[in-house]
Scaffold this active site. Sequence first.
Site, PDB file in Angstrom:
ATOM      1  N   LYS A  33     -49.237   7.110 -25.635  1.00  0.00           N
ATOM      2  CA  LYS A  33     -48.501   7.354 -24.393  1.00  0.00           C
ATOM      3  C   LYS A  33     -47.332   8.308 -24.642  1.00  0.00           C
ATOM      4  O   LYS A  33     -46.863   8.442 -25.781  1.00  0.00           O
ATOM      5  CB  LYS A  33     -47.997   6.030 -23.807  1.00  0.00           C
ATOM      6  CG  LYS A  33     -46.979   5.322 -24.670  1.00  0.00           C
ATOM      7  CD  LYS A  33     -46.665   3.922 -24.128  1.00  0.00           C
ATOM      8  CE  LYS A  33     -45.668   3.231 -25.020  1.00  0.00           C
ATOM      9  NZ  LYS A  33     -45.593   1.792 -24.746  1.00  0.00           N
ATOM     10  N   ARG A 116     -41.878  -8.247 -17.599  1.00  0.00           N
ATOM     11  CA  ARG A 116     -41.878  -6.868 -17.084  1.00  0.00           C
ATOM     12  C   ARG A 116     -43.173  -6.646 -16.305  1.00  0.00           C
ATOM     13  O   ARG A 116     -43.152  -6.229 -15.172  1.00  0.00           O
ATOM     14  CB  ARG A 116     -41.814  -5.872 -18.257  1.00  0.00           C
ATOM     15  CG  ARG A 116     -40.416  -5.624 -18.774  1.00  0.00           C
ATOM     16  CD  ARG A 116     -39.796  -4.437 -18.063  1.00  0.00           C
ATOM     17  NE  ARG A 116     -38.374  -4.373 -18.224  1.00  0.00           N
ATOM     18  CZ  ARG A 116     -37.758  -3.816 -19.279  1.00  0.00           C
ATOM     19  NH1 ARG A 116     -38.458  -3.288 -20.246  1.00  0.00           N
ATOM     20  NH2 ARG A 116     -36.445  -3.800 -19.345  1.00  0.00           N
ATOM     21  N   TYR A 243     -19.497  26.570 -25.561  1.00  0.00           N
ATOM     22  CA  TYR A 243     -18.834  26.113 -24.332  1.00  0.00           C
ATOM     23  C   TYR A 243     -17.645  25.228 -24.683  1.00  0.00           C
ATOM     24  O   TYR A 243     -17.754  24.321 -25.504  1.00  0.00           O
ATOM     25  CB  TYR A 243     -19.804  25.306 -23.472  1.00  0.00           C
ATOM     26  CG  TYR A 243     -20.882  26.143 -22.827  1.00  0.00           C
ATOM     27  CD1 TYR A 243     -20.561  27.135 -21.897  1.00  0.00           C
ATOM     28  CD2 TYR A 243     -22.218  25.927 -23.137  1.00  0.00           C
ATOM     29  CE1 TYR A 243     -21.554  27.894 -21.290  1.00  0.00           C
ATOM     30  CE2 TYR A 243     -23.226  26.676 -22.535  1.00  0.00           C
ATOM     31  CZ  TYR A 243     -22.882  27.663 -21.616  1.00  0.00           C
ATOM     32  OH  TYR A 243     -23.864  28.403 -21.027  1.00  0.00           O
ATOM     33  N   MET A 289     -27.927  24.665 -23.525  1.00  0.00           N
ATOM     34  CA  MET A 289     -29.248  24.310 -23.012  1.00  0.00           C
ATOM     35  C   MET A 289     -30.351  24.694 -24.004  1.00  0.00           C
ATOM     36  O   MET A 289     -31.289  23.933 -24.221  1.00  0.00           O
ATOM     37  CB  MET A 289     -29.503  24.973 -21.655  1.00  0.00           C
ATOM     38  CG  MET A 289     -30.752  24.421 -20.981  1.00  0.00           C
ATOM     39  SD  MET A 289     -31.125  25.162 -19.405  1.00  0.00           S
ATOM     40  CE  MET A 289     -29.888  24.460 -18.347  1.00  0.00           C
TER      41      MET A 289
HETATM   42  C1  LIG Z   1     -45.811   1.051 -26.039  1.00  0.00           C
HETATM   43  C2  LIG Z   1     -46.621  -0.156 -26.140  1.00  0.00           C
HETATM   44  C3  LIG Z   1     -47.103  -0.611 -27.385  1.00  0.00           C
HETATM   45  C4  LIG Z   1     -46.722   0.036 -28.700  1.00  0.00           C
HETATM   46  O1  LIG Z   1     -45.479  -0.449 -29.142  1.00  0.00           O
HETATM   47  P1  LIG Z   1     -44.840   0.014 -30.536  1.00  0.00           P
HETATM   48  O2  LIG Z   1     -43.633  -0.809 -30.651  1.00  0.00           O
HETATM   49  O3  LIG Z   1     -44.531   1.466 -30.408  1.00  0.00           O
HETATM   50  O4  LIG Z   1     -45.874  -0.236 -31.569  1.00  0.00           O
HETATM   51  C5  LIG Z   1     -47.948  -1.703 -27.399  1.00  0.00           C
HETATM   52  N1  LIG Z   1     -48.291  -2.341 -26.250  1.00  0.00           N
HETATM   53  C6  LIG Z   1     -47.833  -1.946 -25.041  1.00  0.00           C
HETATM   54  C7  LIG Z   1     -48.242  -2.711 -23.848  1.00  0.00           C
HETATM   55  C8  LIG Z   1     -46.979  -0.858 -24.950  1.00  0.00           C
HETATM   56  O5  LIG Z   1     -46.515  -0.488 -23.755  1.00  0.00           O
END
Ligand SMILES: *Cc1c(COP(=O)(O)O)cnc(C)c1O
Length: 334
Positions: A33, A116, A243, A289
């Site tokens: 992700k 969550r 800056y 930037m």
């Molecule tokens: C991001 C995520 C992980 C991975 O977590 P790490 O701490 O980076 O290994 C595993 N499960 C879910 C549901 C996540 O959102």
Amino acid sequence: MAFIKINKQHFYHNLNQIALQTGSVDKIAIVLKDNAYGHGLKTIGKLASEFGVKHAVVRTTKEAREIASFFSTVLVLGDEIIQDEKLSFTINSIEAIDKAEVGARVELKVDTGMHRNGISIDELDDALKGIEQKELKLVGVMTHFRSADELSSELFWQQKRFASVCKKVKKAGFTEVRVHSHNSAAILRTKHFNEDLVRVGIGAYGYNELPSSFDTITLKPVMELWVKRVSTRLLQKGERIGYGGTFTASHAMEVSTYDLGYGDGWFRADTMQPFKTAEGLEILGRVSMDFISLESTKDEVCIVSNAQDAAKQLGTISYEVTTALNPHIQRDVV
Ligand SMILES: *Cc1c(COP(=O)(O)O)cnc(C)c1O
């Protein structure tokens, strides 16, 4: 343009360490992700598949489509549930079941304490009923730990709750489900892994965010952030940089501008506590930037070789440092 070096050997070292914990490469699901935590979605997806990793986890369907050809399964964590032959989708709530496309492949997320996402344990029977009515294909049951990286008994309680959920699901007749709850912190501290899959993100990228008492497994940072020199000038004592002119030369010095700034996802940070690069050079004055200044004439300088060390200076964690880096930065495998 700043650039990122991806160290293939380090990545494979980390995957090997994780495979030793799970007992098999087949049990690794690489979490890709957010542009593979800033390391490059396709680059890391390809490397992982060449290593033999068969499963991936992403946030969106769009990400999943880009890397689906590398893997046998791809789990989408947070997107609309649609029917697809390869992708499976996380059920994050009861409403999601109502909205799901008929026949979709789904993995049921159960909230065991993180609060969550996921259905609550009380909703389990309703969820299983809904899944049957909607003719969804339940291929997994999962949970996420809230304190896997802390010394406490909470992890233990969440694990107990999850085990009882999995038992109920199988008893209800869903036998073809894969069970997974571990993220990096959980797999790095576990001694007896007995689930089907681990969802590993940060650990694969080389960082162990556990307290040092769990620091028994050595991981190696996969990413290095480099910059290129744009121009050089000789400053006289008393001249100021950038800056606000917050840095004043205390002596005559050769200063170069390098091509990294907050536009690239670099941190503006605090000029009172200048960031020190991997080679110990201080960033002089404010970050612009697109540019920073360093007392150096080298054509290329390594800014970060360990995102965890960088994160400590910036008051954050490795996840934020690597993930913030703009996807347009070139990523090269070395
Ligand atoms: C991001 C995520 C992980 C991975 O977590 P790490 O701490 O980076 O290994 C595993 N499960 C879910 C549901 C996540 O959102």
